[in-house]
Design a protein around this motif. Structure first.
Motif, PDB file in Angstrom:
ATOM      1  N   VAL A   1       0.930  -1.118   0.036  1.00 30.75           N
ATOM      2  CA  VAL A   1       0.189   0.076   0.042  1.00 30.75           C
ATOM      3  C   VAL A   1       0.878   1.298  -0.089  1.00 30.75           C
ATOM      4  O   VAL A   1       1.892   1.413   1.032  1.00 30.75           O
ATOM      5  CB  VAL A   1      -0.778  -0.053   1.219  1.00 30.75           C
ATOM      6  N   HIS A   2       0.727   2.028  -0.907  1.00 30.99           N
ATOM      7  CA  HIS A   2       1.785   3.389  -1.158  1.00 30.99           C
ATOM      8  C   HIS A   2       0.651   4.209  -1.527  1.00 30.99           C
ATOM      9  O   HIS A   2      -0.073   4.366  -2.364  1.00 30.99           O
ATOM     10  CB  HIS A   2       2.794   3.010  -1.840  1.00 30.99           C
ATOM     11  N   ASP A   3       1.194   5.751  -0.907  1.00 28.63           N
ATOM     12  CA  ASP A   3       0.457   6.851  -1.232  1.00 28.63           C
ATOM     13  C   ASP A   3       1.268   7.912  -0.594  1.00 28.63           C
ATOM     14  O   ASP A   3       1.769   7.807   0.509  1.00 28.63           O
ATOM     15  CB  ASP A   3      -1.096   6.675  -0.702  1.00 28.63           C
ATOM     16  N   LYS A   4       1.512   9.027  -1.351  1.00 28.11           N
ATOM     17  CA  LYS A   4       2.250  10.151  -0.959  1.00 28.11           C
ATOM     18  C   LYS A   4       1.684  10.686   0.466  1.00 28.11           C
ATOM     19  O   LYS A   4       2.357  11.362   0.852  1.00 28.11           O
ATOM     20  CB  LYS A   4       2.514  11.084  -2.072  1.00 28.11           C
ATOM     21  N   THR A   5       0.585  10.931   0.386  1.00 26.42           N
ATOM     22  CA  THR A   5      -0.125  11.286   1.798  1.00 26.42           C
ATOM     23  C   THR A   5       0.079  10.408   2.792  1.00 26.42           C
ATOM     24  O   THR A   5      -0.247  10.975   3.934  1.00 26.42           O
ATOM     25  CB  THR A   5      -1.740  11.495   1.352  1.00 26.42           C
ATOM     26  N   LEU A   6       0.538   9.288   2.665  1.00 27.25           N
ATOM     27  CA  LEU A   6       0.898   8.622   3.932  1.00 27.25           C
ATOM     28  C   LEU A   6       2.142   8.668   4.402  1.00 27.25           C
ATOM     29  O   LEU A   6       2.448   8.233   5.504  1.00 27.25           O
ATOM     30  CB  LEU A   6       0.843   6.974   3.386  1.00 27.25           C
ATOM     31  N   VAL A   7       2.947   9.756   3.946  1.00 24.57           N
ATOM     32  CA  VAL A   7       4.275   9.835   4.508  1.00 24.57           C
ATOM     33  C   VAL A   7       4.114  10.311   5.998  1.00 24.57           C
ATOM     34  O   VAL A   7       3.273  11.368   6.068  1.00 24.57           O
ATOM     35  CB  VAL A   7       5.089  10.861   3.739  1.00 24.57           C
TER      36      VAL A   7
ATOM     37  N   ALA B   1       2.583   9.102   8.578  1.00 31.22           N
ATOM     38  CA  ALA B   1       1.379   8.429   9.031  1.00 31.22           C
ATOM     39  C   ALA B   1       1.666   8.064  10.472  1.00 31.22           C
ATOM     40  O   ALA B   1       2.512   7.244  10.800  1.00 31.22           O
ATOM     41  CB  ALA B   1       0.655   7.452   8.061  1.00 31.22           C
ATOM     42  N   ASP B   2       0.865   8.449  11.452  1.00 25.73           N
ATOM     43  CA  ASP B   2       0.787   8.073  12.867  1.00 25.73           C
ATOM     44  C   ASP B   2       0.061   6.565  12.785  1.00 25.73           C
ATOM     45  O   ASP B   2      -0.654   6.207  12.027  1.00 25.73           O
ATOM     46  CB  ASP B   2      -0.202   9.024  13.650  1.00 25.73           C
ATOM     47  N   LEU B   3       0.159   6.166  13.992  1.00 30.34           N
ATOM     48  CA  LEU B   3      -0.343   4.725  14.147  1.00 30.34           C
ATOM     49  C   LEU B   3      -1.727   4.638  13.785  1.00 30.34           C
ATOM     50  O   LEU B   3      -2.400   3.518  13.064  1.00 30.34           O
ATOM     51  CB  LEU B   3      -0.203   4.336  15.708  1.00 30.34           C
ATOM     52  N   THR B   4      -2.656   5.586  14.275  1.00 22.27           N
ATOM     53  CA  THR B   4      -4.215   5.657  13.753  1.00 22.27           C
ATOM     54  C   THR B   4      -4.327   5.280  12.440  1.00 22.27           C
ATOM     55  O   THR B   4      -5.014   4.369  11.986  1.00 22.27           O
ATOM     56  CB  THR B   4      -4.753   6.718  14.258  1.00 22.27           C
TER      57      THR B   4
ATOM     58  N   PRO C   1       4.596 -12.369  -7.537  1.00 20.17           N
ATOM     59  CA  PRO C   1       3.750 -11.440  -7.856  1.00 20.17           C
ATOM     60  C   PRO C   1       3.614 -10.285  -6.423  1.00 20.17           C
ATOM     61  O   PRO C   1       3.668 -10.642  -5.278  1.00 20.17           O
ATOM     62  CB  PRO C   1       2.507 -11.859  -7.875  1.00 20.17           C
ATOM     63  N   ILE C   2       3.616  -9.054  -6.719  1.00 15.32           N
ATOM     64  CA  ILE C   2       3.166  -7.759  -5.793  1.00 15.32           C
ATOM     65  C   ILE C   2       2.234  -7.007  -6.175  1.00 15.32           C
ATOM     66  O   ILE C   2       2.012  -6.759  -7.259  1.00 15.32           O
ATOM     67  CB  ILE C   2       4.725  -6.999  -5.810  1.00 15.32           C
ATOM     68  N   THR C   3       1.177  -7.058  -5.445  1.00 14.23           N
ATOM     69  CA  THR C   3      -0.094  -6.653  -5.700  1.00 14.23           C
ATOM     70  C   THR C   3      -0.122  -5.186  -4.931  1.00 14.23           C
ATOM     71  O   THR C   3       0.485  -4.876  -3.852  1.00 14.23           O
ATOM     72  CB  THR C   3      -1.222  -7.195  -5.126  1.00 14.23           C
ATOM     73  N   GLN C   4      -0.347  -3.871  -5.692  1.00 15.91           N
ATOM     74  CA  GLN C   4      -0.154  -2.746  -5.158  1.00 15.91           C
ATOM     75  C   GLN C   4      -1.612  -1.837  -5.126  1.00 15.91           C
ATOM     76  O   GLN C   4      -2.333  -2.054  -5.845  1.00 15.91           O
ATOM     77  CB  GLN C   4       0.639  -1.787  -5.938  1.00 15.91           C
ATOM     78  N   PHE C   5      -1.557  -1.193  -3.730  1.00 17.03           N
ATOM     79  CA  PHE C   5      -2.970  -0.591  -3.684  1.00 17.03           C
ATOM     80  C   PHE C   5      -2.623   0.890  -3.315  1.00 17.03           C
ATOM     81  O   PHE C   5      -1.573   1.225  -2.848  1.00 17.03           O
ATOM     82  CB  PHE C   5      -3.775  -1.126  -2.369  1.00 17.03           C
ATOM     83  N   SER C   6      -3.613   1.872  -3.661  1.00 17.61           N
ATOM     84  CA  SER C   6      -3.301   3.217  -3.254  1.00 17.61           C
ATOM     85  C   SER C   6      -4.574   3.315  -2.208  1.00 17.61           C
ATOM     86  O   SER C   6      -5.366   2.458  -2.224  1.00 17.61           O
ATOM     87  CB  SER C   6      -3.651   4.389  -4.413  1.00 17.61           C
TER      88      SER C   6
ATOM     89  N   SER D   1     -10.441   3.054  -0.303  1.00 15.22           N
ATOM     90  CA  SER D   1     -11.607   4.032   0.009  1.00 15.22           C
ATOM     91  C   SER D   1     -11.245   4.483   1.398  1.00 15.22           C
ATOM     92  O   SER D   1     -11.977   4.725   2.100  1.00 15.22           O
ATOM     93  CB  SER D   1     -12.736   3.226   0.234  1.00 15.22           C
ATOM     94  N   ILE D   2      -9.867   5.046   1.463  1.00 13.07           N
ATOM     95  CA  ILE D   2      -9.299   5.864   2.625  1.00 13.07           C
ATOM     96  C   ILE D   2      -8.922   7.197   2.511  1.00 13.07           C
ATOM     97  O   ILE D   2      -8.419   7.422   1.403  1.00 13.07           O
ATOM     98  CB  ILE D   2      -8.186   5.085   3.168  1.00 13.07           C
ATOM     99  N   ASP D   3      -9.243   8.296   3.245  1.00 11.39           N
ATOM    100  CA  ASP D   3      -8.671   9.473   2.955  1.00 11.39           C
ATOM    101  C   ASP D   3      -7.779   9.774   4.262  1.00 11.39           C
ATOM    102  O   ASP D   3      -8.256  10.001   5.333  1.00 11.39           O
ATOM    103  CB  ASP D   3      -9.818  10.614   2.964  1.00 11.39           C
ATOM    104  N   ALA D   4      -6.258   9.932   3.673  1.00  7.38           N
ATOM    105  CA  ALA D   4      -5.708   9.892   5.052  1.00  7.38           C
ATOM    106  C   ALA D   4      -5.518  11.217   5.554  1.00  7.38           C
ATOM    107  O   ALA D   4      -5.122  11.488   6.672  1.00  7.38           O
ATOM    108  CB  ALA D   4      -4.161   9.785   4.418  1.00  7.38           C
ATOM    109  N   GLU D   5      -6.218  12.432   4.786  1.00 10.04           N
ATOM    110  CA  GLU D   5      -6.274  13.805   5.659  1.00 10.04           C
ATOM    111  C   GLU D   5      -7.569  13.800   6.332  1.00 10.04           C
ATOM    112  O   GLU D   5      -7.964  14.996   6.593  1.00 10.04           O
ATOM    113  CB  GLU D   5      -5.992  14.721   4.489  1.00 10.04           C
TER     114      GLU D   5
END
Length: 273
Positions: free
Chosen positions: A95-101, A103-106, A215-220, A225-229
């Motif tokens: 799981v990768h997304d630039k907005t996760l840089v 990210a806290d534990l929650t 294989p490596i599956t990637q998710f954004s 369906s998550i809004d990190a902000e």
């Protein structure tokens, strides 16, 4: 049976690690800083736990055991994650997304739980705590999201299948300062292994080559369906960061025949006894 192993890339623990004072984060993936990233040892122990379960139960179960290595990390972490595949895991999920840089534990727990819901897992294995964060809270937080039981700080894990219904369960042990606890939980469940768990295996050449083809599956976050902000629920926000204060010199005791008394006085003054 499908097992998920949560893995994490961290700065090499054998080398000095530093905080970026602008972001408050540990320096990662910065060529100028020459930071070497590796798969955390606690993650490797978790992979080892999954592999041992498969090796000791493959002939006893009616179905095969597959192992997925799951991580939330930048795309640059793929090389480290492939170590889990080289050890013997069958597939990786990133799981990768630039907005996760940063990210806290929650947020981390929410994201990993969402990734785990993509497939039906009978067992989720984690390291007890990562070497960079060292919170030790993530396994329990993920279990809460998934409404599963959790066993933590384990030193051994065994899989059992009851007859005739074939339900799976985990029996495990946990070592404390004064005792060894025997534990059992029905699957699906979340477990975490401690540093006292057996050392992880070293991938051989055949495993390394096989790991490159798995294989490596990637998710954004959009896929999950998550809004990190989204701050509608509590999150930890870093408000300031400062360098660690320099270490103060220790006290020296000159022995003029009264060293024992001086040491005792020092211990009492600092409330160490």
């Amino acid at each position: 049976m499908r097992i998920a192993v949560l893995v994490k890339e961290v700065p090499d623990t054998s080398k000095r690690r530093e905080l970026d004072l602008e972001t408050g984060l540990i320096r990662r993936h910065d060529g100028a800083d020459n930071v070497e990233m590796v798969l955390d040892e606690s993650s490797q122990r978790a992979v080892e736990a999954a592999l041992r379960i498969r090796e000791s139960n493959s002939d006893q179960l009616d179905e095969s055991i597959t192992i997925d290595a799951i991580s939330m990390a930048p795309e640059a972490a793929l090389d480290s994650i492939r170590r889990a595949l080289s050890m013997g895991a069958d597939e990786a999920v990133l799981v990768h997304d630039k907005t996760l840089v940063g990210a806290d534990l929650t947020t981390t727990a929410e994201v990993l739980a969402a990734a785990l819901r993509k497939r039906k897992y009978d067992l989720i294995i984690c390291g007890n705590e990562s070497s960079d964060g060292a919170s030790g809270a993530l396994p329990a937080m993920i279990a809460e999201h998934l409404k599963l039981a959790v066993l933590s700080h384990l030193t051994s894990i065994q899989l059992a299948q009851s007859a005739p219904d074939g339900d799976l369960s985990i029996s495990a042990s946990r070592r404390t300062e004064s005792a060894v606890q025997s534990l059992e939980v029905a699957c699906p469940a979340v477990v975490s292994v401690s540093d006292a768990f057996p050392d992880p295996r070293f991938p051989n050449f055949k495993g390394i080559m096989a790991g490159k083809r798995k294989p490596i599956t990637q998710f954004s976050l959009e896929d999950l369906s998550i809004d990190a902000e989204d701050f509608s629920h509590p999150k930890a926000i870093m408000t300031a960061v400062a360098p660690k204060p320099p270490r103060q010199p220790g006290s020296k005791v000159h022995d003029d025949g009264d060293a024992a008394a001086k040491i005792l006085e020092y211990l009492e003054r600092n409330k160490l006894i």
